[in-house]
Design a protein around this motif. Structure first.
Motif, PDB file in Angstrom:
ATOM      1  N   VAL A 151       0.821  -1.219   0.000  1.00 58.94           N
ATOM      2  CA  VAL A 151       0.000   0.000   0.000  1.00 58.94           C
ATOM      3  C   VAL A 151       0.856   1.271   0.000  1.00 58.94           C
ATOM      4  N   SER A 152       1.945   1.235  -0.745  1.00 56.80           N
ATOM      5  CA  SER A 152       2.821   2.387  -0.989  1.00 56.80           C
ATOM      6  C   SER A 152       3.821   2.707   0.108  1.00 56.80           C
ATOM      7  N   PHE A 153       3.713   2.104   1.256  1.00 61.89           N
ATOM      8  CA  PHE A 153       4.612   2.387   2.371  1.00 61.89           C
ATOM      9  C   PHE A 153       5.441   1.156   2.692  1.00 61.89           C
ATOM     10  N   MET A 154       6.585   1.391   3.313  1.00 62.70           N
ATOM     11  CA  MET A 154       7.476   0.299   3.712  1.00 62.70           C
ATOM     12  C   MET A 154       7.520   0.202   5.234  1.00 62.70           C
ATOM     13  N   ALA A 155       7.687  -1.025   5.722  1.00 58.37           N
ATOM     14  CA  ALA A 155       7.856  -1.248   7.155  1.00 58.37           C
ATOM     15  C   ALA A 155       9.309  -0.939   7.525  1.00 58.37           C
ATOM     16  N   PRO A 156       9.538  -0.401   8.684  1.00 60.39           N
ATOM     17  CA  PRO A 156       8.543   0.001   9.667  1.00 60.39           C
ATOM     18  C   PRO A 156       7.966   1.377   9.328  1.00 60.39           C
ATOM     19  N   LEU A 157       6.668   1.496   9.442  1.00 52.28           N
ATOM     20  CA  LEU A 157       5.967   2.750   9.190  1.00 52.28           C
ATOM     21  C   LEU A 157       5.707   3.425  10.537  1.00 52.28           C
ATOM     22  N   THR A 158       6.183   4.640  10.687  1.00 52.49           N
ATOM     23  CA  THR A 158       5.995   5.342  11.955  1.00 52.49           C
ATOM     24  C   THR A 158       4.598   5.941  12.035  1.00 52.49           C
ATOM     25  N   ARG A 159       4.157   6.141  13.251  1.00 59.52           N
ATOM     26  CA  ARG A 159       2.848   6.765  13.478  1.00 59.52           C
ATOM     27  C   ARG A 159       2.812   8.158  12.863  1.00 59.52           C
ATOM     28  N   ALA A 160       3.901   8.912  12.989  1.00 61.70           N
ATOM     29  CA  ALA A 160       3.929  10.280  12.456  1.00 61.70           C
ATOM     30  C   ALA A 160       3.729  10.286  10.945  1.00 61.70           C
ATOM     31  N   VAL A 161       4.391   9.378  10.238  1.00 60.51           N
ATOM     32  CA  VAL A 161       4.244   9.312   8.780  1.00 60.51           C
ATOM     33  C   VAL A 161       2.829   8.874   8.410  1.00 60.51           C
ATOM     34  N   ALA A 162       2.302   7.882   9.115  1.00 60.34           N
ATOM     35  CA  ALA A 162       0.947   7.397   8.831  1.00 60.34           C
ATOM     36  C   ALA A 162      -0.090   8.488   9.097  1.00 60.34           C
ATOM     37  N   GLU A 163       0.042   9.185  10.214  1.00 59.23           N
ATOM     38  CA  GLU A 163      -0.910  10.257  10.511  1.00 59.23           C
ATOM     39  C   GLU A 163      -0.794  11.385   9.494  1.00 59.23           C
ATOM     40  N   ASP A 164       0.417  11.704   9.083  1.00 58.25           N
ATOM     41  CA  ASP A 164       0.605  12.745   8.081  1.00 58.25           C
ATOM     42  C   ASP A 164      -0.080  12.373   6.769  1.00 58.25           C
ATOM     43  N   TYR A 165       0.012  11.114   6.372  1.00 59.90           N
ATOM     44  CA  TYR A 165      -0.654  10.667   5.146  1.00 59.90           C
ATOM     45  C   TYR A 165      -2.154  10.953   5.227  1.00 59.90           C
ATOM     46  N   TRP A 166      -2.780  10.540   6.333  1.00 59.79           N
ATOM     47  CA  TRP A 166      -4.232  10.732   6.452  1.00 59.79           C
ATOM     48  C   TRP A 166      -4.593  12.209   6.554  1.00 59.79           C
ATOM     49  N   ARG A 167      -3.801  12.988   7.238  1.00 61.20           N
ATOM     50  CA  ARG A 167      -4.093  14.430   7.323  1.00 61.20           C
ATOM     51  C   ARG A 167      -4.065  15.082   5.941  1.00 61.20           C
ATOM     52  N   ARG A 168      -3.184  14.623   5.079  1.00 64.29           N
ATOM     53  CA  ARG A 168      -3.116  15.178   3.713  1.00 64.29           C
ATOM     54  C   ARG A 168      -4.363  14.848   2.897  1.00 64.29           C
ATOM     55  N   GLN A 169      -5.087  13.821   3.282  1.00 62.57           N
ATOM     56  CA  GLN A 169      -6.315  13.469   2.552  1.00 62.57           C
ATOM     57  C   GLN A 169      -7.462  14.426   2.861  1.00 62.57           C
ATOM     58  N   ALA A 170      -7.406  15.080   4.000  1.00 62.65           N
ATOM     59  CA  ALA A 170      -8.514  15.921   4.459  1.00 62.65           C
ATOM     60  C   ALA A 170      -8.858  17.035   3.475  1.00 62.65           C
ATOM     61  N   SER A 171      -7.866  17.663   2.871  1.00 65.23           N
ATOM     62  CA  SER A 171      -8.167  18.764   1.947  1.00 65.23           C
ATOM     63  C   SER A 171      -8.850  18.250   0.688  1.00 65.23           C
ATOM     64  N   ASP A 172      -8.466  17.074   0.197  1.00 67.83           N
ATOM     65  CA  ASP A 172      -9.132  16.503  -0.977  1.00 67.83           C
ATOM     66  C   ASP A 172     -10.556  16.059  -0.646  1.00 67.83           C
ATOM     67  N   ILE A 173     -10.760  15.590   0.572  1.00 68.45           N
ATOM     68  CA  ILE A 173     -12.111  15.226   0.999  1.00 68.45           C
ATOM     69  C   ILE A 173     -12.980  16.478   1.072  1.00 68.45           C
TER      70      ILE A 173
END
Length: 172
Positions: free
Chosen positions: A32-54
């Motif tokens: 799903v485009s990310f590599m392990a280990p995925l940090t919480r900060a990177v994961a949260e940043d990804y979802w926050r970037r979706q908010a403007s498109d939503i």
């Protein structure tokens, strides 16, 4: 299981759980485009970037909720190109391991397809990890496999193929 559409209102409150689901997917080997280990900060940043498109209506995000807990999510992304107003993409169909094999992915994809029809899309496209269970899942939902691109993306085991899918939608 309740499937609902997330809106920009209150979106931030869902980011921690969405990040957990993304991290869980990556940790379990999902492509799903990310590599392990995925940090919480990177994961949260990804979802926050979706908010403007939503908020702009370019992306629709669905979540599956059971007993108040988000079990999974999927994104419907409008094609940006002016010559493709009839098409959308699927992205980040993710189901937390605690909720897999319960039909959550199918319910999320059914909601996505209905929304696509409601928005007058006639074509849904996306790529997914080639070969194996993921490919079988999408074929079972009626998606057509166009073919494979070899060595498309890395995971912890090296390069893997991606499968290209589409589905022509009919209006109800």
């Amino acid at each position: 299981m309740i499937i609902r559409e997330l809106t920009s209102s209150g979106y931030e409150s869902h980011v921690p759980r969405l990040a957990e689901i993304l991290i869980d997917a990556v940790d379990s080997g999902a492509g799903v485009s990310f590599m392990a280990p995925l940090t919480r900060a990177v994961a949260e940043d990804y979802w926050r970037r979706q908010a403007s498109d939503i908020a702009a209506g370019a992306t629709t995000q669905f979540v599956a909720v059971e007993n108040g807990i988000i079990a999974g999510t999927v994104l419907l992304i409008k094609a940006w190109a002016p010559n493709q107003p009839h098409r959308c993409d699927v992205a980040k169909l993710l189901v937390h391991r605690d909720f897999r094999r319960k039909g959550v992915g199918t319910l999320l994809m059914q909601a996505l397809e209905q929304k696509a029809r409601d928005l007058n899309y006639s074509l849904v496209t996306f790529d997914a990890v080639g070969h194996g269970a993921v490919e079988k899942f999408y074929r079972g939902l009626g998606f057509t496999l166009v073919g494979h691109i070899p060595g498309y993306a890395y995971d912890t085991k090296g390069l893997h193929d991606t499968a290209i899918f589409y589905k022509k939608l009919t209006q109800p």
